[in-house]
Design a protein around this motif. Structure first.
Motif, PDB file in Angstrom:
ATOM      1  N   VAL A  43      -9.312  11.345   3.492  1.00  0.00           N
ATOM      2  CA  VAL A  43      -8.598  10.198   2.930  1.00  0.00           C
ATOM      3  C   VAL A  43      -9.142   9.979   1.520  1.00  0.00           C
ATOM      4  O   VAL A  43     -10.363   9.931   1.319  1.00  0.00           O
ATOM      5  N   TRP A  44      -8.232   9.872   0.555  1.00  0.00           N
ATOM      6  CA  TRP A  44      -8.594   9.592  -0.840  1.00  0.00           C
ATOM      7  C   TRP A  44      -7.936   8.282  -1.248  1.00  0.00           C
ATOM      8  O   TRP A  44      -6.770   8.042  -0.930  1.00  0.00           O
ATOM      9  N   VAL A  45      -8.679   7.435  -1.963  1.00  0.00           N
ATOM     10  CA  VAL A  45      -8.172   6.110  -2.299  1.00  0.00           C
ATOM     11  C   VAL A  45      -8.150   5.899  -3.810  1.00  0.00           C
ATOM     12  O   VAL A  45      -8.979   6.438  -4.548  1.00  0.00           O
ATOM     13  N   SER A  46      -7.202   5.078  -4.268  1.00  0.00           N
ATOM     14  CA  SER A  46      -7.104   4.726  -5.686  1.00  0.00           C
ATOM     15  C   SER A  46      -7.983   3.518  -5.971  1.00  0.00           C
ATOM     16  O   SER A  46      -8.618   2.945  -5.077  1.00  0.00           O
ATOM     17  N   ALA A  47      -7.993   3.095  -7.245  1.00  0.00           N
ATOM     18  CA  ALA A  47      -8.928   2.058  -7.695  1.00  0.00           C
ATOM     19  C   ALA A  47      -8.699   0.706  -7.040  1.00  0.00           C
ATOM     20  O   ALA A  47      -9.601  -0.118  -6.984  1.00  0.00           O
ATOM     21  N   GLY A  48      -7.491   0.457  -6.528  1.00  0.00           N
ATOM     22  CA  GLY A  48      -7.206  -0.829  -5.921  1.00  0.00           C
ATOM     23  C   GLY A  48      -7.542  -0.917  -4.444  1.00  0.00           C
ATOM     24  O   GLY A  48      -7.209  -1.904  -3.787  1.00  0.00           O
ATOM     25  N   VAL A  49      -8.212   0.112  -3.919  1.00  0.00           N
ATOM     26  CA  VAL A  49      -8.518   0.161  -2.488  1.00  0.00           C
ATOM     27  C   VAL A  49     -10.012   0.422  -2.295  1.00  0.00           C
ATOM     28  O   VAL A  49     -10.553   1.408  -2.809  1.00  0.00           O
TER      29      VAL A  49
ATOM     30  N   VAL B 181      -3.257   5.559  -1.179  1.00  0.00           N
ATOM     31  CA  VAL B 181      -4.128   6.511  -0.502  1.00  0.00           C
ATOM     32  C   VAL B 181      -3.392   7.832  -0.333  1.00  0.00           C
ATOM     33  O   VAL B 181      -2.166   7.856  -0.150  1.00  0.00           O
ATOM     34  N   LEU B 182      -4.137   8.922  -0.408  1.00  0.00           N
ATOM     35  CA  LEU B 182      -3.646  10.255  -0.092  1.00  0.00           C
ATOM     36  C   LEU B 182      -4.418  10.737   1.124  1.00  0.00           C
ATOM     37  O   LEU B 182      -5.655  10.716   1.121  1.00  0.00           O
ATOM     38  N   VAL B 183      -3.714  11.184   2.152  1.00  0.00           N
ATOM     39  CA  VAL B 183      -4.392  11.528   3.404  1.00  0.00           C
ATOM     40  C   VAL B 183      -3.812  12.814   3.984  1.00  0.00           C
ATOM     41  O   VAL B 183      -2.694  13.217   3.655  1.00  0.00           O
ATOM     42  N   GLY B 184      -4.590  13.429   4.872  1.00  0.00           N
ATOM     43  CA  GLY B 184      -4.061  14.557   5.615  1.00  0.00           C
ATOM     44  C   GLY B 184      -5.067  15.662   5.833  1.00  0.00           C
ATOM     45  O   GLY B 184      -6.278  15.494   5.652  1.00  0.00           O
ATOM     46  N   ASP B 185      -4.532  16.817   6.219  1.00  0.00           N
ATOM     47  CA  ASP B 185      -5.316  18.029   6.424  1.00  0.00           C
ATOM     48  C   ASP B 185      -5.229  18.834   5.126  1.00  0.00           C
ATOM     49  O   ASP B 185      -4.194  19.417   4.817  1.00  0.00           O
ATOM     50  N   PHE B 186      -6.335  18.880   4.381  1.00  0.00           N
ATOM     51  CA  PHE B 186      -6.345  19.530   3.076  1.00  0.00           C
ATOM     52  C   PHE B 186      -6.741  21.009   3.165  1.00  0.00           C
ATOM     53  O   PHE B 186      -6.656  21.731   2.174  1.00  0.00           O
ATOM     54  N   ASN B 187      -7.181  21.439   4.335  1.00  0.00           N
ATOM     55  CA  ASN B 187      -7.565  22.835   4.562  1.00  0.00           C
ATOM     56  C   ASN B 187      -8.596  23.341   3.562  1.00  0.00           C
ATOM     57  O   ASN B 187      -8.661  24.531   3.257  1.00  0.00           O
TER      58      ASN B 187
ATOM     59  N   LEU C 254       0.844  -1.190   0.000  1.00  0.00           N
ATOM     60  CA  LEU C 254       0.000   0.000   0.000  1.00  0.00           C
ATOM     61  C   LEU C 254       0.881   1.242   0.000  1.00  0.00           C
ATOM     62  O   LEU C 254       1.754   1.394   0.852  1.00  0.00           O
ATOM     63  N   TRP C 255       0.655   2.119  -0.992  1.00  0.00           N
ATOM     64  CA  TRP C 255       1.315   3.418  -1.031  1.00  0.00           C
ATOM     65  C   TRP C 255       0.488   4.422  -0.233  1.00  0.00           C
ATOM     66  O   TRP C 255      -0.729   4.505  -0.406  1.00  0.00           O
ATOM     67  N   ILE C 256       1.152   5.181   0.618  1.00  0.00           N
ATOM     68  CA  ILE C 256       0.467   6.173   1.451  1.00  0.00           C
ATOM     69  C   ILE C 256       1.206   7.500   1.330  1.00  0.00           C
ATOM     70  O   ILE C 256       2.408   7.572   1.617  1.00  0.00           O
ATOM     71  N   THR C 257       0.501   8.528   0.901  1.00  0.00           N
ATOM     72  CA  THR C 257       1.082   9.866   0.848  1.00  0.00           C
ATOM     73  C   THR C 257       0.317  10.750   1.815  1.00  0.00           C
ATOM     74  O   THR C 257      -0.906  10.903   1.698  1.00  0.00           O
ATOM     75  N   ALA C 258       1.039  11.308   2.783  1.00  0.00           N
ATOM     76  CA  ALA C 258       0.441  12.139   3.833  1.00  0.00           C
ATOM     77  C   ALA C 258       0.911  13.577   3.677  1.00  0.00           C
ATOM     78  O   ALA C 258       2.089  13.830   3.412  1.00  0.00           O
TER      79      ALA C 258
END
Length: 266
Positions: free
Chosen positions: A231-237, A171-177, A137-141
């Motif tokens: 939290v944003w997820v790609s097609a494989g999640v 997944v891309l996660v965090g505080d997007f403001n 799993l790739w995770i970008t915070a």
């Protein structure tokens, strides 16, 4: 966006992930209380914890401690670190740092830090890959700027560019403001799905806010009316569940918990 179903011989891999802006460990009572924060995080029983606004020897506001290291030890989790602010201090003192931390009970195979465009407070993205039993799993915070929609759009574009086509489970996660339907997040919607909307079950588990149990709002903690922690997820999640928890006074944000189902064999 429709998620492909895993094959019958390859069941999805469950991963519990948390994203939480910790406000450098200072709670609603204006006290720096790292044990309180650690206790809250431990109660979630997460596989991966993504934290924003973390101090490492930053100064008086957080008692000049290395929050990232202390939390990783308290929770017995591996640590990946992504500074946004990184400054020298006089003599042989440790560097003064502030940024994003990822704690994982899963093996961290890759970890790198990417500076994001924009003026004002420096921003960065921490990209990691964790090993799963039968997958990865790739995770970008990250923690985006408050300055303008234009700068957030540039930062989001840079972050989306870190996730290349071979990274089918990410997944891309965090505080997007900003809210998840904001125009500056259009580039994310081209390849990612908002986990809160995708979740088969979702709830605000801070019971006193029962009237907004499906809203997912996270800020400000005392009276949340903005869903800026995402939290944003790609097609494989896929996403079995998404929950907003009570921060128990530990921060000015509320933590978001997602129960992911990661495609195996990737």
């Amino acid at each position: 966006m429709t998620k492909p179903a895993p094959g019958p011989d390859q069941p999805p891999i469950p991963v519990r992930l948390v994203t939480f802006n910790t406000h450098h460990g200072v709670g609603a009572d204006d006290r720096h209380d790292l044990p309180r924060l650690a206790k809250l995080l431990a109660s979630v029983d997460a596989d991966v914890i993504c934290l924003q606004e973390v101090d490492r020897r930053y100064g008086e506001r957080s008692e000049d401690v290395d929050q990232a290291l202390l939390l990783s030890r308290a929770l017995d989790m591996q640590l990946a670190w992504g500074p946004a602010i990184d400054e020298e201090r006089p003599g042989d003192q440790p560097r003064r740092q502030y940024g994003n931390a990822l704690l994982s009970r899963l093996p961290i195979l890759i970890s790198d830090v990417h500076r994001l465009p924009g003026s004002g407070e420096p921003r960065s993205a921490l990209r990691t890959m964790v090993e799963l039993d039968g997958g990865a799993l790739w995770i970008t915070a990250t923690h985006l700027t408050t300055r303008s929609a234009q700068e957030r759009a540039a930062q989001v574009s840079a972050i989306a560019g870190l996730h290349t086509e071979p990274m089918e489970t990410g997944v891309l996660v965090g505080d997007f403001n900003t809210e998840p339907d904001a125009p500056e997040l259009d580039v994310l919607r081209e390849r990612f799905t908002d986990a809160w909307q995708l979740a088969r079950a979702r709830d605000d588990q801070a019971g006193w806010r029962f009237w907004q149990s499906d809203a997912g709002n996270t800020h400000p903690a005392r009276s949340p009316h903005r869903r800026i922690d995402q939290v944003w997820v790609s097609a494989g999640v896929a996403v079995a569940g998404a929950y907003v928890l009570d921060a128990e006074g530990a921060s000015d944000h509320l933590p978001v918990v997602v129960d992911l189902e990661v495609r195996s064999g990737v």
